[in-house]
Design a protein around this motif. Structure first.
Motif, PDB file in Angstrom:
ATOM      1  N   LEU A  20       5.043  -1.442  -0.338  1.00  0.00           N
ATOM      2  CA  LEU A  20       3.925  -0.570  -0.694  1.00  0.00           C
ATOM      3  C   LEU A  20       3.620   0.406   0.443  1.00  0.00           C
ATOM      4  O   LEU A  20       3.473   1.613   0.225  1.00  0.00           O
ATOM      5  CB  LEU A  20       2.695  -1.426  -0.998  1.00  0.00           C
ATOM      6  CG  LEU A  20       1.383  -0.748  -1.425  1.00  0.00           C
ATOM      7  CD1 LEU A  20       0.527  -1.763  -2.174  1.00  0.00           C
ATOM      8  CD2 LEU A  20       0.586  -0.211  -0.255  1.00  0.00           C
ATOM      9  N   PHE A  21       3.558  -0.106   1.668  1.00  0.00           N
ATOM     10  CA  PHE A  21       3.185   0.750   2.784  1.00  0.00           C
ATOM     11  C   PHE A  21       4.315   1.698   3.185  1.00  0.00           C
ATOM     12  O   PHE A  21       4.055   2.775   3.723  1.00  0.00           O
ATOM     13  CB  PHE A  21       2.719  -0.098   3.961  1.00  0.00           C
ATOM     14  CG  PHE A  21       1.364  -0.710   3.724  1.00  0.00           C
ATOM     15  CD1 PHE A  21       0.219   0.062   3.819  1.00  0.00           C
ATOM     16  CD2 PHE A  21       1.239  -2.040   3.363  1.00  0.00           C
ATOM     17  CE1 PHE A  21      -1.040  -0.482   3.583  1.00  0.00           C
ATOM     18  CE2 PHE A  21      -0.009  -2.594   3.126  1.00  0.00           C
ATOM     19  CZ  PHE A  21      -1.148  -1.817   3.238  1.00  0.00           C
ATOM     20  N   ASP A  22       5.571   1.322   2.899  1.00  0.00           N
ATOM     21  CA  ASP A  22       6.670   2.251   3.142  1.00  0.00           C
ATOM     22  C   ASP A  22       6.545   3.480   2.235  1.00  0.00           C
ATOM     23  O   ASP A  22       6.727   4.619   2.674  1.00  0.00           O
ATOM     24  CB  ASP A  22       8.019   1.571   2.901  1.00  0.00           C
ATOM     25  CG  ASP A  22       8.308   0.471   3.910  1.00  0.00           C
ATOM     26  OD1 ASP A  22       7.864   0.609   5.065  1.00  0.00           O
ATOM     27  OD2 ASP A  22       8.957  -0.518   3.536  1.00  0.00           O
ATOM     28  N   VAL A  23       6.253   3.225   0.954  1.00  0.00           N
ATOM     29  CA  VAL A  23       6.100   4.338   0.007  1.00  0.00           C
ATOM     30  C   VAL A  23       4.878   5.170   0.370  1.00  0.00           C
ATOM     31  O   VAL A  23       4.908   6.408   0.322  1.00  0.00           O
ATOM     32  CB  VAL A  23       6.017   3.807  -1.437  1.00  0.00           C
ATOM     33  CG1 VAL A  23       5.743   4.950  -2.413  1.00  0.00           C
ATOM     34  CG2 VAL A  23       7.309   3.093  -1.821  1.00  0.00           C
ATOM     35  N   LEU A  24       3.786   4.508   0.754  1.00  0.00           N
ATOM     36  CA  LEU A  24       2.587   5.240   1.164  1.00  0.00           C
ATOM     37  C   LEU A  24       2.886   6.124   2.376  1.00  0.00           C
ATOM     38  O   LEU A  24       2.516   7.307   2.415  1.00  0.00           O
ATOM     39  CB  LEU A  24       1.463   4.261   1.487  1.00  0.00           C
ATOM     40  CG  LEU A  24       0.194   4.867   2.105  1.00  0.00           C
ATOM     41  CD1 LEU A  24      -0.405   5.943   1.221  1.00  0.00           C
ATOM     42  CD2 LEU A  24      -0.829   3.769   2.397  1.00  0.00           C
ATOM     43  N   GLY A  25       3.553   5.569   3.378  1.00  0.00           N
ATOM     44  CA  GLY A  25       3.887   6.356   4.569  1.00  0.00           C
ATOM     45  C   GLY A  25       4.757   7.550   4.236  1.00  0.00           C
ATOM     46  O   GLY A  25       4.531   8.664   4.746  1.00  0.00           O
ATOM     47  N   ALA A  26       5.749   7.345   3.363  1.00  0.00           N
ATOM     48  CA  ALA A  26       6.623   8.448   2.968  1.00  0.00           C
ATOM     49  C   ALA A  26       5.844   9.538   2.237  1.00  0.00           C
ATOM     50  O   ALA A  26       6.085  10.736   2.434  1.00  0.00           O
ATOM     51  CB  ALA A  26       7.753   7.923   2.089  1.00  0.00           C
ATOM     52  N   ALA A  27       4.887   9.129   1.391  1.00  0.00           N
ATOM     53  CA  ALA A  27       4.085  10.111   0.657  1.00  0.00           C
ATOM     54  C   ALA A  27       3.208  10.928   1.605  1.00  0.00           C
ATOM     55  O   ALA A  27       3.021  12.134   1.401  1.00  0.00           O
ATOM     56  CB  ALA A  27       3.233   9.413  -0.397  1.00  0.00           C
TER      57      ALA A  27
END
Length: 302
Positions: free
Chosen positions: A81-88
């Motif tokens: 979840l936090f990987d996708v959030l960081g990428a966004a």
């Protein structure tokens, strides 16, 4: 492209100043995680193409809708979840780089909600901490300090994440309660719950505005979405009256709030709820509801 050009042209002819969002969940399968390749190739080309093609007809840009909500929908209950959030968040920065030279304001759309535990249990505390990080802390650290700090992954200094937008924009619909098993529940527990399972709560809008004002001093704010999904327009009007009073109070107290977008103007296709949940102050047949008159009077008074 033809369709959106006609929409934007019609908006201008009607005296409407359009703000355009470039990433609102419904995406091709090959651009989902916004990893480095997607950002540097596909996403950057998409942003540049839209700026060139539509820029003359756009008043402002909102590149990515609700990064935290997108991450939670795409990889629910996952450490990724936090990987996708960081990428966004980095993709939002990339869009800002591309768009800021065009003379049009660029805003974020963070989905913000005060989070409250309604039970004092370990699962409730765990969920509370995850939600606080995902909804609030990660992106605010990035905007304030230029540091991307993802839970379990350490901190990375990315200086140009700091203030990578003209306006800190957000959506607000309700607070979020966390139950004994770590489940999300309506809050306040005594409040009326709408058809989408949450309780519209105007007081929470004030909580959001004041937290942003306190933790991101000097940053101009923008309410990008606020409304009530219901077929009871009297209830919608009651909520909006309370919310608009809170907005007026915040401005009087010196909070730099630049605008308020009602979600939505016209009833829309609301994801898995289809046409059954009505958010518009106008019906799909363009018939005004009482909430349209309420908003009109509020604007005219200013």
């Amino acid at each position: 492209v033809e369709h959106y050009l006609s929409v934007l042209t019609a908006a201008h002819a009607a005296g409407v100043s359009p703000w355009v969002c470039l990433h609102h969940f419904t995406l091709p399968g090959w651009v989902t995680e916004l990893d480095e390749r997607e950002r540097s190739h596909r996403w950057s080309r998409h942003v540049a193409f839209c700026a060139e093609t539509f820029g003359d007809l756009v008043f402002g840009w909102k590149p990515i809708n609700e990064p935290a909500a997108y991450a939670m929908l795409y990889v629910p209950k996952s450490r990724r979840l936090f990987d996708v959030l960081g990428a966004a968040l980095i993709a939002q920065r990339d869009a800002w780089r591309e768009l800021r030279g065009g003379g049009k304001p660029v805003a974020t759309i963070h989905n913000l909600s005060p989070v409250y535990k309604v039970a004092d249990t370990i699962p409730a505390q765990r969920t509370y901490e995850i939600l606080e990080e995902a909804i609030w802390n990660v992106w605010m650290r990035a905007d304030r300090d230029g540091v991307l700090e993802l839970p379990g992954r350490g901190a990375r200094e990315i200086p140009d994440l700091r203030e990578a937008c003209d306006l800190v924009g957000f959506s607000y619909y309700s607070a979020t309660g966390v139950g004994a098993e770590g489940e999300q529940v309506p809050y306040p527990s005594s409040a009326r719950v709408g058809p989408m399972g949450y309780a519209p709560w105007s007081e929470g809008l004030g909580v959001v505005l004041r937290r942003l004002h306190d933790e991101l001093p000097g940053r101009p704010l923008l309410i990008c979405e606020h409304g009530v999904g219901t077929d009871d327009d009297e209830w919608r009007c009651d909520v909006l009256r309370e919310s608009l009073a809170i907005v007026d109070e915040a401005i009087a107290d010196g909070i730099d709030l630049r605008g308020f977008f009602h979600w939505t103007g016209v009833d829309n296709y609301e994801w898995t709820s289809g046409f059954d949940v009505q958010f518009g102050c106008f019906t799909m047949d363009r018939e005004p509801r009482g909430s349209a008159e309420l908003l009109k009077r509020h604007v005219q008074a200013r």
